[in-house]
Design a protein around this motif. Structure first.
Motif, PDB file in Angstrom:
ATOM      1  N   GLY A 291       0.767  -1.105  -0.032  1.00 37.95           N
ATOM      2  CA  GLY A 291       0.150   0.021  -0.048  1.00 37.95           C
ATOM      3  C   GLY A 291       0.935   1.187  -0.018  1.00 37.95           C
ATOM      4  O   GLY A 291       1.953   1.416  -0.162  1.00 37.95           O
ATOM      5  N   LEU A 292       0.376   2.351   0.282  1.00 34.98           N
ATOM      6  CA  LEU A 292       0.920   3.825   0.456  1.00 34.98           C
ATOM      7  C   LEU A 292       1.278   4.112   1.710  1.00 34.98           C
ATOM      8  O   LEU A 292       0.262   3.739   2.609  1.00 34.98           O
ATOM      9  N   VAL A 293       2.353   4.333   2.201  1.00 36.21           N
ATOM     10  CA  VAL A 293       2.578   4.725   3.598  1.00 36.21           C
ATOM     11  C   VAL A 293       3.638   5.848   3.373  1.00 36.21           C
ATOM     12  O   VAL A 293       4.365   6.155   2.661  1.00 36.21           O
ATOM     13  N   GLN A 294       3.411   6.901   4.195  1.00 33.07           N
ATOM     14  CA  GLN A 294       4.313   8.166   4.314  1.00 33.07           C
ATOM     15  C   GLN A 294       5.706   7.753   5.059  1.00 33.07           C
ATOM     16  O   GLN A 294       5.806   6.583   5.557  1.00 33.07           O
ATOM     17  N   PRO A 295       6.788   8.359   4.646  1.00 26.89           N
ATOM     18  CA  PRO A 295       8.014   8.218   5.127  1.00 26.89           C
ATOM     19  C   PRO A 295       8.252   7.937   6.865  1.00 26.89           C
ATOM     20  O   PRO A 295       7.410   8.831   7.224  1.00 26.89           O
ATOM     21  N   GLY A 296       8.985   7.035   7.170  1.00 23.29           N
ATOM     22  CA  GLY A 296       8.950   6.772   8.610  1.00 23.29           C
ATOM     23  C   GLY A 296       7.661   5.921   9.075  1.00 23.29           C
ATOM     24  O   GLY A 296       7.871   5.462  10.281  1.00 23.29           O
ATOM     25  N   GLY A 297       6.812   5.506   8.236  1.00 21.15           N
ATOM     26  CA  GLY A 297       5.682   4.448   8.657  1.00 21.15           C
ATOM     27  C   GLY A 297       6.290   3.304   8.470  1.00 21.15           C
ATOM     28  O   GLY A 297       7.435   2.893   8.232  1.00 21.15           O
ATOM     29  N   SER A 298       5.150   2.414   8.722  1.00 23.22           N
ATOM     30  CA  SER A 298       5.239   1.148   8.871  1.00 23.22           C
ATOM     31  C   SER A 298       4.388   0.112   7.824  1.00 23.22           C
ATOM     32  O   SER A 298       3.232   0.511   7.698  1.00 23.22           O
ATOM     33  N   LEU A 299       4.781  -0.989   7.191  1.00 21.80           N
ATOM     34  CA  LEU A 299       3.965  -1.839   6.667  1.00 21.80           C
ATOM     35  C   LEU A 299       4.293  -3.249   7.122  1.00 21.80           C
ATOM     36  O   LEU A 299       5.509  -3.655   7.361  1.00 21.80           O
ATOM     37  N   ARG A 300       3.254  -4.147   7.016  1.00 24.05           N
ATOM     38  CA  ARG A 300       3.606  -5.491   7.236  1.00 24.05           C
ATOM     39  C   ARG A 300       3.214  -6.399   5.967  1.00 24.05           C
ATOM     40  O   ARG A 300       1.835  -6.350   5.608  1.00 24.05           O
ATOM     41  N   LEU A 301       3.972  -7.140   5.292  1.00 25.34           N
ATOM     42  CA  LEU A 301       3.837  -7.924   4.209  1.00 25.34           C
ATOM     43  C   LEU A 301       3.472  -9.320   4.624  1.00 25.34           C
ATOM     44  O   LEU A 301       4.252  -9.892   5.335  1.00 25.34           O
ATOM     45  N   SER A 302       2.759 -10.023   3.988  1.00 28.62           N
ATOM     46  CA  SER A 302       2.364 -11.554   4.329  1.00 28.62           C
ATOM     47  C   SER A 302       2.289 -12.298   2.872  1.00 28.62           C
ATOM     48  O   SER A 302       1.882 -11.655   2.222  1.00 28.62           O
ATOM     49  N   CYS A 303       2.594 -13.464   3.057  1.00 27.92           N
ATOM     50  CA  CYS A 303       2.820 -14.402   1.872  1.00 27.92           C
ATOM     51  C   CYS A 303       2.236 -15.595   2.371  1.00 27.92           C
ATOM     52  O   CYS A 303       2.729 -16.451   3.080  1.00 27.92           O
ATOM     53  N   ALA A 304       1.066 -16.019   1.668  1.00 28.49           N
ATOM     54  CA  ALA A 304       0.551 -17.224   2.163  1.00 28.49           C
ATOM     55  C   ALA A 304       0.823 -18.398   0.822  1.00 28.49           C
ATOM     56  O   ALA A 304       0.779 -17.965  -0.325  1.00 28.49           O
ATOM     57  N   ALA A 305       1.420 -19.496   1.378  1.00 27.23           N
ATOM     58  CA  ALA A 305       1.906 -20.558   0.217  1.00 27.23           C
ATOM     59  C   ALA A 305       1.109 -21.794   0.501  1.00 27.23           C
ATOM     60  O   ALA A 305       0.524 -22.020   1.469  1.00 27.23           O
ATOM     61  N   SER A 306       0.701 -22.384  -0.710  1.00 22.91           N
ATOM     62  CA  SER A 306      -0.026 -23.472  -0.939  1.00 22.91           C
ATOM     63  C   SER A 306       0.615 -24.239  -1.997  1.00 22.91           C
ATOM     64  O   SER A 306       1.476 -24.058  -2.762  1.00 22.91           O
ATOM     65  N   GLY A 307       0.299 -25.729  -1.902  1.00 21.90           N
ATOM     66  CA  GLY A 307       0.543 -26.697  -2.909  1.00 21.90           C
ATOM     67  C   GLY A 307       2.185 -27.036  -2.762  1.00 21.90           C
ATOM     68  O   GLY A 307       2.629 -27.601  -3.758  1.00 21.90           O
ATOM     69  N   MET A 308       2.760 -26.828  -1.616  1.00 22.22           N
ATOM     70  CA  MET A 308       4.178 -27.024  -1.426  1.00 22.22           C
ATOM     71  C   MET A 308       4.250 -27.583  -0.088  1.00 22.22           C
ATOM     72  O   MET A 308       3.726 -27.224   1.146  1.00 22.22           O
ATOM     73  N   ILE A 309       5.546 -28.048   0.210  1.00 28.43           N
ATOM     74  CA  ILE A 309       5.812 -28.559   1.645  1.00 28.43           C
ATOM     75  C   ILE A 309       6.606 -27.405   1.944  1.00 28.43           C
ATOM     76  O   ILE A 309       7.774 -27.329   2.151  1.00 28.43           O
ATOM     77  N   PHE A 310       6.198 -26.412   2.598  1.00 29.06           N
ATOM     78  CA  PHE A 310       6.254 -24.858   2.781  1.00 29.06           C
ATOM     79  C   PHE A 310       7.741 -25.232   3.879  1.00 29.06           C
ATOM     80  O   PHE A 310       8.704 -24.306   3.564  1.00 29.06           O
ATOM     81  N   SER A 311       7.733 -26.048   4.841  1.00 27.01           N
ATOM     82  CA  SER A 311       8.693 -26.020   5.997  1.00 27.01           C
ATOM     83  C   SER A 311      10.132 -26.243   5.463  1.00 27.01           C
ATOM     84  O   SER A 311      11.355 -25.904   6.124  1.00 27.01           O
TER      85      SER A 311
END
Length: 120
Positions: free
Chosen positions: A10-30
């Protein structure tokens, strides 16, 4: 069929924070090393951070001390907490899954990318 689905950009101002997430499927993730890459307009895709199956982490020098990568093997997710964001962090961020099967053979998968824009 392996799928990596990113969220949280998304859009964030300088000095701000964001958290990205990635959901995996169809694989042995570990068993995969999971990583976040980014690509800014006119630039090559670069590694931002990675975490191995054993939990070891690697960061680009430009994000050390500001970004934290983590994984949850029970939920098949990998996250990137981004703090103290700078305009130069603006890019499309991609989730990556990677593992070596030996003899030079690698399994490598990419998500579709999520836009992060740091601007006032």
């Amino acid at each position: 069929q392996v799928q990596l689905v990113e969220s949280g950009g998304g859009l964030v101002q300088p000095g701000g924070s964001l958290r990205l997430s990635c959901a995996a499927s169809g694989m042995i993730f570990s068993i995969y090393t999971m990583g976040w890459y980014r690509q800014a307009p006119g630039k090559q895709r670069e590694l931002v951070a990675a975490i191995t199956s054993g939990g070891s982490t690697t960061y680009a020098d430009s994000v050390k001390g500001r970004f934290t990568i983590s994984r949850d093997n029970a939920k098949n997710t990998v996250s990137l907490q981004m703090n103290s964001l700078k305009p130069e962090d603006t890019a499309v961020y991609y989730c990556n899954a990677d593992r070596s099967r030996g003899l030079g053979i690698r399994d490598r998968y990419w998500g579709q990318g999520t836009q992060v824009t740091v601007s006032s």
